[in-house]
Design a protein around this motif. Sequence first.
Motif, short mmCIF file in Angstrom:
data_model
loop_
_atom_site.label_atom_id
_atom_site.label_comp_id
_atom_site.label_asym_id
_atom_site.label_seq_id
_atom_site.Cartn_x
_atom_site.Cartn_y
_atom_site.Cartn_z
N TRP A 136 12.10 0.16 -6.41
CA TRP A 136 12.60 0.26 -7.79
C TRP A 136 11.67 -0.42 -8.78
N LEU A 137 10.92 -1.43 -8.30
CA LEU A 137 10.05 -2.20 -9.19
C LEU A 137 8.63 -1.65 -9.21
N TYR A 138 8.09 -1.32 -8.06
CA TYR A 138 6.67 -0.98 -7.94
C TYR A 138 6.35 0.50 -7.98
N ALA A 139 7.29 1.34 -7.57
CA ALA A 139 6.95 2.75 -7.41
C ALA A 139 6.52 3.38 -8.73
N VAL A 140 5.51 4.21 -8.67
CA VAL A 140 4.95 4.85 -9.86
C VAL A 140 5.75 6.11 -10.16
N PRO A 198 14.82 -4.28 3.88
CA PRO A 198 14.31 -2.91 4.09
C PRO A 198 12.92 -2.74 3.49
N ALA A 199 12.15 -1.83 4.07
CA ALA A 199 10.78 -1.59 3.61
C ALA A 199 10.74 -1.10 2.18
N ASP A 200 11.81 -0.41 1.74
CA ASP A 200 11.82 0.14 0.39
C ASP A 200 12.50 -0.78 -0.63
N GLY A 201 12.66 -2.04 -0.28
CA GLY A 201 13.39 -2.96 -1.14
C GLY A 201 12.78 -3.18 -2.51
N SER A 220 0.81 -1.21 0.00
CA SER A 220 0.00 0.00 0.00
C SER A 220 0.85 1.26 0.00
N ARG A 221 2.18 1.12 -0.10
CA ARG A 221 3.08 2.27 0.01
C ARG A 221 3.38 2.94 -1.32
N TYR A 222 2.78 2.46 -2.39
CA TYR A 222 3.12 2.97 -3.71
C TYR A 222 2.05 3.91 -4.25
#
Length: 337
Positions: free
Chosen positions: A333-337, A327-330, A85-87
């Motif tokens: 690179w793949l999912y972030a819009v 890490p939470a941001d692992g 849900s972070r993206y």
Amino acid sequence: MRIGIVGAGIGGLTAAIALTRQGADCVVHEQRPAPDDDGTGIQISPNAVAELRKLGVDLDFAVEVTSRELLRWADGTVLGRTDLSRYGAPYLTMRRGLLTAALRRTDVHYGRRCATVRDDGSGVTIEFTDGSRERYDLVIGADGLRSAVRAVVAPAEPIDSGLVASRAVIRSDAPPGVRVWLGPGRHCVAYPIAPGLLNLVAVTPAGRHPDPFGGWDPVVRGLLGRAGEWDRRALYDLPPAPVWHRGRVVLIGDAAHPILPFIAQGAAQAIEDAVALARSPDLTAFRASRRDRVRRVYELSRAGLRVHHLPDGPGQRDRDRGLAVAPADGHDWLYAV
């Protein structure tokens, strides 16, 4: 520009939408005799959901999942968890057939199997197995792993991975997340695709196994025991093509870079390809814009052949310790819009 698209899967249909919005006249050809009404599930990650939304694709029928959990095979202990849900867009799961129906914005010519493609410098001709021909300014091969179009761009034979993916849909209420049980030589995936419906995928070595999940988490055994008919398909591996276009013939999706399903990115990367192609009419620039990302996704997914299936022991314990402190941001690179 008149564009011929071979393949009415997710990549081909997305390309038709994206290119039509750019003013192209797109004609889609599909070898199947009728639309795909596949009821099994598919995962579409935020990176692809964002692109579909920009194209105006209605995804209201999908389920939003909030997490992906990796679990221990024997008892369901959570080894690692990704917050989905972070993206900037949701992570969606759905019936595959409903997604392809939502993407059908143009007429699809069914029952048309491509035999070969010829570029004579002034145009591209698709020859079909029924002897008919069509001529276009550009041809897109979106015809999957065993692409007929790839055969004239970068011929290669898929390699049998030795694994089989068995898929089924069962009636079950489930948490709004993707669960993946990792175990020796095999793994199991479960996620909701509609209210009260759960999609199951069991990946096992090829061959007969009387009880392939004997001794596994009772939750897994309970889910598998409720499945009726299974759709079983061998999994094949093939590195990304060294070239994605020849003249005015270009490949996208699995035709260019088949991706094993260990990180659920095959459809998402096909969607990204389709959108990138519509944005970049220069075919060399299109491939350059996608090459490094696709290679990274391919290598991460292929690593699942080993990492998902480690036997209990030192390697498995090292993997589990790594998952616990990831890490939470692992996955940004793949999912972030």
